[in-house]
Enzyme design. Sequence first.
Site, mmCIF file in Angstrom:
data_model
loop_
_atom_site.group_PDB
_atom_site.id
_atom_site.type_symbol
_atom_site.label_atom_id
_atom_site.label_comp_id
_atom_site.label_asym_id
_atom_site.label_seq_id
_atom_site.Cartn_x
_atom_site.Cartn_y
_atom_site.Cartn_z
ATOM 1 N N GLU A 98 0.842 -1.208 0.000
ATOM 2 C CA GLU A 98 0.000 0.000 0.000
ATOM 3 C C GLU A 98 0.873 1.252 0.000
ATOM 4 O O GLU A 98 2.037 1.202 0.368
ATOM 5 C CB GLU A 98 -0.858 0.006 1.284
ATOM 6 N N ASP A 99 0.275 2.362 -0.366
ATOM 7 C CA ASP A 99 0.998 3.629 -0.335
ATOM 8 C C ASP A 99 1.027 4.214 1.080
ATOM 9 O O ASP A 99 2.056 4.634 1.583
ATOM 10 C CB ASP A 99 0.399 4.644 -1.317
ATOM 11 N N ASP A 102 -3.847 5.325 6.695
ATOM 12 C CA ASP A 102 -4.347 6.560 7.302
ATOM 13 C C ASP A 102 -5.306 6.139 8.427
ATOM 14 O O ASP A 102 -4.871 5.817 9.531
ATOM 15 C CB ASP A 102 -5.016 7.354 6.177
ATOM 16 N N PHE A 152 -1.622 16.005 4.489
ATOM 17 C CA PHE A 152 -1.997 15.371 3.237
ATOM 18 C C PHE A 152 -0.802 15.429 2.296
ATOM 19 O O PHE A 152 -0.317 16.505 1.957
ATOM 20 C CB PHE A 152 -3.204 16.079 2.610
ATOM 21 N N ARG A 165 1.056 12.087 -9.074
ATOM 22 C CA ARG A 165 1.539 10.716 -8.846
ATOM 23 C C ARG A 165 2.937 10.500 -9.411
ATOM 24 O O ARG A 165 3.670 9.635 -8.960
ATOM 25 C CB ARG A 165 0.604 9.701 -9.517
HETATM 26 P P1 5GP Z 1 -7.297 4.675 4.963
HETATM 27 O O1 5GP Z 1 -8.304 3.663 4.504
HETATM 28 O O2 5GP Z 1 -6.175 4.089 5.758
HETATM 29 O O3 5GP Z 1 -7.971 5.820 5.683
HETATM 30 O O4 5GP Z 1 -6.713 5.383 3.691
HETATM 31 C C1 5GP Z 1 -5.965 4.739 2.780
HETATM 32 C C2 5GP Z 1 -5.996 5.446 1.440
HETATM 33 O O5 5GP Z 1 -6.342 6.841 1.550
HETATM 34 C C3 5GP Z 1 -4.633 5.415 0.854
HETATM 35 O O6 5GP Z 1 -4.436 4.247 0.109
HETATM 36 C C4 5GP Z 1 -4.607 6.672 0.004
HETATM 37 O O7 5GP Z 1 -5.122 6.388 -1.270
HETATM 38 C C5 5GP Z 1 -5.536 7.625 0.707
HETATM 39 N N1 5GP Z 1 -4.781 8.591 1.529
HETATM 40 C C6 5GP Z 1 -4.694 8.640 2.871
HETATM 41 N N2 5GP Z 1 -3.912 9.654 3.292
HETATM 42 C C7 5GP Z 1 -3.489 10.274 2.157
HETATM 43 C C8 5GP Z 1 -2.618 11.392 1.907
HETATM 44 O O8 5GP Z 1 -2.053 12.047 2.791
HETATM 45 N N3 5GP Z 1 -2.423 11.708 0.588
HETATM 46 C C9 5GP Z 1 -2.995 11.049 -0.439
HETATM 47 N N4 5GP Z 1 -2.715 11.460 -1.684
HETATM 48 N N5 5GP Z 1 -3.809 9.982 -0.239
HETATM 49 C C10 5GP Z 1 -4.041 9.599 1.043
#
Ligand code: 5GP
Length: 174
Positions: A98-99, A102, A152, A165
């Site tokens: 995963e990237d 959050d 963010f 990206r």
């Molecule tokens: P989660 O489900 O953990 O809340 O979020 C995961 C997804 O939210 C990540 O795979 C990503 O696509 C997006 N995301 C969360 N934080 C960020 C951020 O700071 N920047 C960007 N571009 N995407 C984020």
Amino acid sequence: MKIDELKVLFSEEQIQKRIKELADEMNKLYKKEEVTAICVLKGAVMFAADLVKHLDMPIQMEFIRLSSYGAGTTTSGKVHAVDISLPDLNNKNVLIIEDIVDTGLTAKFLTDFINNNFKTKSTKFCSLLDKKISRVTDIEPDYFGFEIDNKFVVGYGLDFDGYFRNLRYIGYKN
Ligand code: 5GP
């Protein structure tokens, strides 16, 4: 958000150095056993591509597409499976790439999905970034590159409204 408003959080050199360290750890752990690497599109595309280049074991790469973010910088709070077609993962070492973690909702959704559908040999979760402070689930990645605070970020696969990206670094709006 404009490119000249971005501040560098992690440079290309820092990212590549950390990826090599993560790969070294994984090479030790898996000891040449075969691994199915699952890249979570679109954000993990750069990270997954660079990470697997340093892995020594036989690798099969799979790609799935999930989305949780609405427009801009706000999460929708719901994980939406756009394409989650996967081969038989029974008895496989599965490495989810995963990237960023959050809230952890995506990570939880994915690990539950894999563990409910397959009896894997192992399931590990690897994320380049970890925003521990925003977590609403009890999920922790098995591997992460960098912990960040609640900003963010964009670049190196991560987008804002589809852009940024392609940046080689990770940045944020100052
Ligand atoms: P989660 O489900 O953990 O809340 O979020 C995961 C997804 O939210 C990540 O795979 C990503 O696509 C997006 N995301 C969360 N934080 C960020 C951020 O700071 N920047 C960007 N571009 N995407 C984020």
